[in-house]
Design an enzyme around this catalytic site. Structure first.
Site, PDB file in Angstrom:
ATOM      1  N   HIS A  55       0.841  -1.202   0.000  1.00  0.00           N
ATOM      2  CA  HIS A  55       0.000   0.000   0.000  1.00  0.00           C
ATOM      3  C   HIS A  55       0.878   1.256   0.000  1.00  0.00           C
ATOM      4  CE1 HIS A  55      -3.820  -2.027   1.859  1.00  0.00           C
ATOM      5  NE2 HIS A  55      -3.442  -2.562   0.722  1.00  0.00           N
TER       6      HIS A  55
ATOM      7  N   TYR B 248      -8.982   4.634   8.079  1.00  0.00           N
ATOM      8  CA  TYR B 248      -9.062   4.982   9.499  1.00  0.00           C
ATOM      9  C   TYR B 248     -10.159   6.037   9.619  1.00  0.00           C
ATOM     10  CZ  TYR B 248      -4.475   2.837  10.541  1.00  0.00           C
ATOM     11  OH  TYR B 248      -3.420   1.954  10.713  1.00  0.00           O
TER      12      TYR B 248
ATOM     13  N   PRO C 222      -2.941  -0.038  19.316  1.00  0.00           N
ATOM     14  CA  PRO C 222      -2.754  -0.540  17.950  1.00  0.00           C
ATOM     15  C   PRO C 222      -2.954   0.487  16.824  1.00  0.00           C
ATOM     16  CG  PRO C 222      -4.825  -1.339  18.884  1.00  0.00           C
ATOM     17  CD  PRO C 222      -4.116  -0.632  19.984  1.00  0.00           C
TER      18      PRO C 222
ATOM     19  N   LYS D 194       2.164  -0.327  15.150  1.00  0.00           N
ATOM     20  CA  LYS D 194       3.608  -0.318  15.411  1.00  0.00           C
ATOM     21  C   LYS D 194       4.156  -1.519  16.179  1.00  0.00           C
ATOM     22  CE  LYS D 194       4.709   3.321  13.347  1.00  0.00           C
ATOM     23  NZ  LYS D 194       4.946   2.794  12.015  1.00  0.00           N
TER      24      LYS D 194
ATOM     25  N   TYR E 232       4.370   6.598  10.011  1.00  0.00           N
ATOM     26  CA  TYR E 232       3.571   5.409   9.677  1.00  0.00           C
ATOM     27  C   TYR E 232       4.403   4.375   8.910  1.00  0.00           C
ATOM     28  CZ  TYR E 232      -0.634   2.680   8.879  1.00  0.00           C
ATOM     29  OH  TYR E 232      -1.569   1.670   8.889  1.00  0.00           O
TER      30      TYR E 232
HETATM   31  P1  FAD Z   1       4.250 -11.783  21.378  1.00  0.00           P
HETATM   32  O1  FAD Z   1       3.746 -11.816  19.984  1.00  0.00           O
HETATM   33  O2  FAD Z   1       3.281 -11.536  22.477  1.00  0.00           O
HETATM   34  O3  FAD Z   1       5.005 -13.165  21.621  1.00  0.00           O
HETATM   35  C1  FAD Z   1       5.416 -13.583  22.909  1.00  0.00           C
HETATM   36  C2  FAD Z   1       5.417 -15.105  22.943  1.00  0.00           C
HETATM   37  O4  FAD Z   1       5.921 -15.523  24.206  1.00  0.00           O
HETATM   38  C3  FAD Z   1       4.023 -15.696  22.814  1.00  0.00           C
HETATM   39  O5  FAD Z   1       3.992 -16.653  21.781  1.00  0.00           O
HETATM   40  C4  FAD Z   1       3.742 -16.295  24.185  1.00  0.00           C
HETATM   41  O6  FAD Z   1       2.960 -17.465  24.120  1.00  0.00           O
HETATM   42  C5  FAD Z   1       5.142 -16.584  24.674  1.00  0.00           C
HETATM   43  N1  FAD Z   1       5.264 -16.623  26.154  1.00  0.00           N
HETATM   44  C6  FAD Z   1       4.660 -15.822  27.066  1.00  0.00           C
HETATM   45  N2  FAD Z   1       5.041 -16.129  28.305  1.00  0.00           N
HETATM   46  C7  FAD Z   1       5.912 -17.155  28.184  1.00  0.00           C
HETATM   47  C8  FAD Z   1       6.653 -17.916  29.131  1.00  0.00           C
HETATM   48  N3  FAD Z   1       6.562 -17.679  30.428  1.00  0.00           N
HETATM   49  N4  FAD Z   1       7.450 -18.896  28.655  1.00  0.00           N
HETATM   50  C9  FAD Z   1       7.546 -19.151  27.323  1.00  0.00           C
HETATM   51  N5  FAD Z   1       6.862 -18.451  26.393  1.00  0.00           N
HETATM   52  C10 FAD Z   1       6.065 -17.467  26.807  1.00  0.00           C
HETATM   53  N6  FAD Z   1       1.591  -4.564  15.534  1.00  0.00           N
HETATM   54  C11 FAD Z   1       2.004  -4.103  14.326  1.00  0.00           C
HETATM   55  O7  FAD Z   1       3.218  -3.921  14.141  1.00  0.00           O
HETATM   56  N7  FAD Z   1       1.131  -3.837  13.301  1.00  0.00           N
HETATM   57  C12 FAD Z   1      -0.206  -4.016  13.449  1.00  0.00           C
HETATM   58  O8  FAD Z   1      -0.958  -3.831  12.482  1.00  0.00           O
HETATM   59  C13 FAD Z   1      -0.684  -4.459  14.739  1.00  0.00           C
HETATM   60  N8  FAD Z   1      -2.000  -4.671  14.948  1.00  0.00           N
HETATM   61  C14 FAD Z   1      -2.400  -5.267  16.121  1.00  0.00           C
HETATM   62  C15 FAD Z   1      -3.743  -5.529  16.260  1.00  0.00           C
HETATM   63  C16 FAD Z   1      -4.186  -6.143  17.440  1.00  0.00           C
HETATM   64  C17 FAD Z   1      -5.651  -6.425  17.575  1.00  0.00           C
HETATM   65  C18 FAD Z   1      -3.254  -6.523  18.452  1.00  0.00           C
HETATM   66  C19 FAD Z   1      -3.705  -7.241  19.722  1.00  0.00           C
HETATM   67  C20 FAD Z   1      -1.920  -6.250  18.313  1.00  0.00           C
HETATM   68  C21 FAD Z   1      -1.482  -5.612  17.156  1.00  0.00           C
HETATM   69  N9  FAD Z   1      -0.132  -5.330  16.969  1.00  0.00           N
HETATM   70  C22 FAD Z   1       0.277  -4.772  15.778  1.00  0.00           C
HETATM   71  C23 FAD Z   1       0.835  -5.640  18.027  1.00  0.00           C
HETATM   72  C24 FAD Z   1       1.627  -6.919  17.773  1.00  0.00           C
HETATM   73  O9  FAD Z   1       0.758  -8.003  17.566  1.00  0.00           O
HETATM   74  C25 FAD Z   1       2.564  -7.201  18.974  1.00  0.00           C
HETATM   75  O10 FAD Z   1       3.264  -6.026  19.283  1.00  0.00           O
HETATM   76  C26 FAD Z   1       3.562  -8.326  18.652  1.00  0.00           C
HETATM   77  O11 FAD Z   1       2.926  -9.587  18.710  1.00  0.00           O
HETATM   78  C27 FAD Z   1       4.757  -8.338  19.651  1.00  0.00           C
HETATM   79  O12 FAD Z   1       5.596  -9.431  19.370  1.00  0.00           O
HETATM   80  P2  FAD Z   1       6.454 -10.105  20.531  1.00  0.00           P
HETATM   81  O13 FAD Z   1       7.220 -11.190  19.861  1.00  0.00           O
HETATM   82  O14 FAD Z   1       7.184  -9.073  21.281  1.00  0.00           O
HETATM   83  O15 FAD Z   1       5.397 -10.687  21.561  1.00  0.00           O
HETATM   84  C1  DHB Z   2      -4.329  -3.550  11.285  1.00  0.00           C
HETATM   85  C2  DHB Z   2      -4.073  -3.353  12.635  1.00  0.00           C
HETATM   86  C3  DHB Z   2      -3.758  -2.088  13.067  1.00  0.00           C
HETATM   87  O1  DHB Z   2      -3.482  -1.881  14.372  1.00  0.00           O
HETATM   88  C4  DHB Z   2      -3.713  -1.010  12.204  1.00  0.00           C
HETATM   89  O2  DHB Z   2      -3.420   0.214  12.673  1.00  0.00           O
HETATM   90  C5  DHB Z   2      -3.969  -1.223  10.866  1.00  0.00           C
HETATM   91  C6  DHB Z   2      -4.278  -2.503  10.406  1.00  0.00           C
HETATM   92  C7  DHB Z   2      -4.660  -4.911  10.823  1.00  0.00           C
HETATM   93  O3  DHB Z   2      -4.736  -5.808  11.670  1.00  0.00           O
HETATM   94  O4  DHB Z   2      -4.852  -5.105   9.610  1.00  0.00           O
END
Ligand code: FAD
Ligand code: DHB
Length: 396
Positions: free
Chosen positions: A77, A206, A298, A302, A390
Site C-alpha cells: 500500500h 481509518y 494498535p 507499530k 507510519y
Molecule cells: P508476542 O507476539 O506476544 O510473543 C510472545 C510469545 O511468548 C508468545 O507466543 C507467548 O505465548 C510466549 N510466552 C509468554 N510467556 C511465556 C513464558 N513464560 N514462557 C515461554 N513463552 C512465553 N503490531 C504491528 O506492528 N502492526 C499491526 O498492524 C498491529 N495490529 C495489532 C492488532 C491487534 C488487535 C493486536 C492485539 C496487536 C497488534 N499489533 C500490531 C501488536 C503486535 O501483535 C505485537 O506487538 C507483537 O505480537 C509483539 O511481538 P512479541 O514477539 O514481542 O510478543
Molecule cells: C491492522 C491493525 C492495526 O493496528 C492497524 O493500525 C492497521 C491494520 C490490521 O490488523 O490489519
C-alpha cells in the site's frame, strides 16, 4: 526422572515475532540459540494479531531470506485513507515518505515463515514448555529452568533474551529497584472481526466518528479485517453481528458512494488499549525485546514492527560480542532501542488521540480534535510527519 541440561549461546524465551526473528538473525551470524515457547506451534501459527509491516520490516524479511511468501501474498500500500465528517482524505506515502510504503501481511503468516525457516535450518524450538524461570542473570552463566514433555529441564547460556510478550516472566526478573515502568491506560478497546468477504478498499481506512473509531483493513483477497472502538471491559457477546454491521455502516458513512462489503463474521475479539515502557530494557545478561518491554495502542500499527526492530539491534550487538569480543553495543542496547520505542509510543498515542471518541472530552477538546484531522489532511508538512512515522523511522 533426571533433569535434562542443554547448553547454548543465547536462550530465547517466547516464539512471537521477536523471539523467532532473533533466533533467525543469530543463526545467520553463526550464533546458536534455543527458543522456549509456552504455547503449541499450531496455536502461535493461528493467533490473529497484527497486519501492517513497515518498509524496514519488509526489507528485514527480504534481506534475511524469509520474505518470499510475503512478496507473493502481501498487499503493498502506498497510502492510507483518513475519513471524518463523511469525507475521505488520502495520505500518500509515495509523495510524502521518500517512496517508502507499507505491506499488509498478517503476523501469523510471518510467524509461519520464521518457524519454517528455523526448523529447515535445524533450529531448536521447544513448544509447550511450562514453569519457565530465570536464574543468575547478573552472572556470566545465566540459566533458564522449565518443564518440557514431563521433564525438568535447564538451559545454560551466555545471554538470555526475554521475548515473552507483555505477560511473560522476563520483565519481572528485572528487580523493581532498577526498573522503571511508564504506563498509560486508555478508556478504549478495539473489537476486531474477521469477515469472509473480499476487501472493501484498496488501502486502509481509518475513520473518526462521533460514535467512535472504525478501521477497514484486509487479510487476503477473500478475507477482511475490521475494527470498531468499544469499551475495554465489554464482552464480545454484547456484540451481535447485526449490532456490529450497524455500527460499522454508521461510523464509515460517507458522501462519496463508498460502501462496506458484508460477509460472514468468522471471528470476534476485544483488546484493551495501553501504552507501556519498561526502562532499562536490560539487566545483567538479560535483554528484553518487543512487547516484553513495551506496548503501544494498535492505532499506529507499530507493535510487531517495534519488536522486530529491537531484535535487529540486539542481534547486531550479540554478533559484535561473539565476533570481536566487544560488549559496547550490548551495553548500549537499551538506550539504542528506546529511542525508536519512544518515537513509536508518541506516534501511536497521537494517532489514538486523534481518531477515537473520548466520552470525557468537552466540546472545546472535540473541536481541537477535528481541527487536528483537518490540519493533517490539508497541510503537506503535517501529512509528511504522519507518513514518515507510519512507514517507520529507520531501524537501529
Ligand atoms: P508476542 O507476539 O506476544 O510473543 C510472545 C510469545 O511468548 C508468545 O507466543 C507467548 O505465548 C510466549 N510466552 C509468554 N510467556 C511465556 C513464558 N513464560 N514462557 C515461554 N513463552 C512465553 N503490531 C504491528 O506492528 N502492526 C499491526 O498492524 C498491529 N495490529 C495489532 C492488532 C491487534 C488487535 C493486536 C492485539 C496487536 C497488534 N499489533 C500490531 C501488536 C503486535 O501483535 C505485537 O506487538 C507483537 O505480537 C509483539 O511481538 P512479541 O514477539 O514481542 O510478543
Ligand atoms: C491492522 C491493525 C492495526 O493496528 C492497524 O493500525 C492497521 C491494520 C490490521 O490488523 O490489519
Amino acid at each position: 526422572m533426571s533433569e535434562s541440561v542443554t547448553r547454548t549461546q543465547v536462550g530465547i524465551i517466547g516464539a512471537g515475532p521477536a523471539g523467532l526473528m532473533l533466533s533467525h538473525l543469530l543463526h545467520l551470524h553463526g550464533i546458536e540459540s534455543v527458543v522456549l515457547e509456552s504455547r503449541s506451534r499450531r496455536e502461535i501459527e493461528a493467533t490473529i494479531r497484527a497486519g501492517v509491516l513497515e518498509q524496514g520490516t519488509v526489507d528485514l524479511l527480504n534481506e534475511t531470506g524469509v520474505g518470499e511468501r510475503m512478496k507473493r501474498e502481501g498487499f503493498v500500500h502506498h497510502g492510507i485513507y483518513l475519513r471524518f465528517g463523511g469525507r475521505t482524505h488520502r495520505i500518500c506515502f509515495s509523495d510524502l515518505a521518500d517512496g517508502r510504503c507499507i505491506t499488509v501481511y498478517p503476523q501469523h503468516e510471518v510467524i509461519k515463515d520464521l518457524v519454517s525457516a528455523r526448523l529447515a535450518a535445524g533450529g531448536d524450538l521447544r513448544f509447550e514448555v511450562s514453569d519457565v524461570s530465570l536464574h543468575d542473570i547478573t552472572s556470566e552463566a545465566p540459566r533458564i529452568r522449565f518443564q518440557h514433555a514431563g521433564r525438568a529441564c535447564e538451559l545454560r547460556c551466555d545471554y538470555v533474551a526475554g521475548c515473552d510478550g507483555f505477560h511473560g516472566v522476563s520483565r519481572p526478573a528485572i528487580p523493581s529497584t532498577t526498573r522503571k515502568d511508564y504506563s498509560h491506560t486508555y478508556p478504549l478497546g478495539w473489537l476486531g472481526i474477521l469477515v469472509e468477504a473480499p476487501p472493501s478498499t484498496d488501502e486502509l481506512i481509518y475513520a473518526y466518528h462521533a460514535r467512535g473509531f472504525a478501521l477497514v483493513s484486509m487479510r487476503s483477497t477473500t478475507l477482511q479485517r475490521l475494527y470498531l472502538q468499544c469499551h475495554p471491559d465489554e464482552h464480545v457477546d454484547a456484540w451481535s453481528d447485526d449490532r456490529i454491521w450497524s455500527e460499522l455502516h454508521t461510523r464509515l458513512e460517507n458522501t462519496e458512494g463508498w460502501r462496506l462489503k458484508e460477509g460472514k463474521i468468522i471471528q470476534k475479539n476485544i483488546v484493551a488499549m495501553r501504552s507501556f515502557v519498561a526502562e532499562p530494557m536490560q539487566h545483567g545478561r538479560l535483554f528484553l525485546a518487543g512487547d516484553a518491554a513495551h506496548i503501544v495502542p494498535p492505532t499506529g500499527a507499530k507493535g510487531m514492527n517495534l519488536a522486530l526492530a529491537d531484535v535487529r539491534v540486539l542481534s547486531q550487538a550479540l554478533d559484535e560480542f561473539y565476533r570481536h569480543a566487544r560488549s559496547d553495543r550490548l551495553a548500549n542496547y537499551s538506550a539504542t532501542a528506546l529511542k525508536r520505542v519512544w518515537r513509536a509510543e508518541h506516534f501511536s498515542s497521537w494517532m489514538t488521540s486523534m481518531l477515537h471518541h473520548f466520552a470525557d472530552r468537552d466540546e472545546f477538546q472535540q473541536h481541537l480534535q477535528v481541527s487536528q484531522l483537518e490540519y493533517v489532511t490539508s497541510s503537506t508538512a503535517a501529512a509528511k510527519s504522519l507518513a514518515e512515522n507510519y512507514v517507520g523511522v529507520p531501524m537501529g
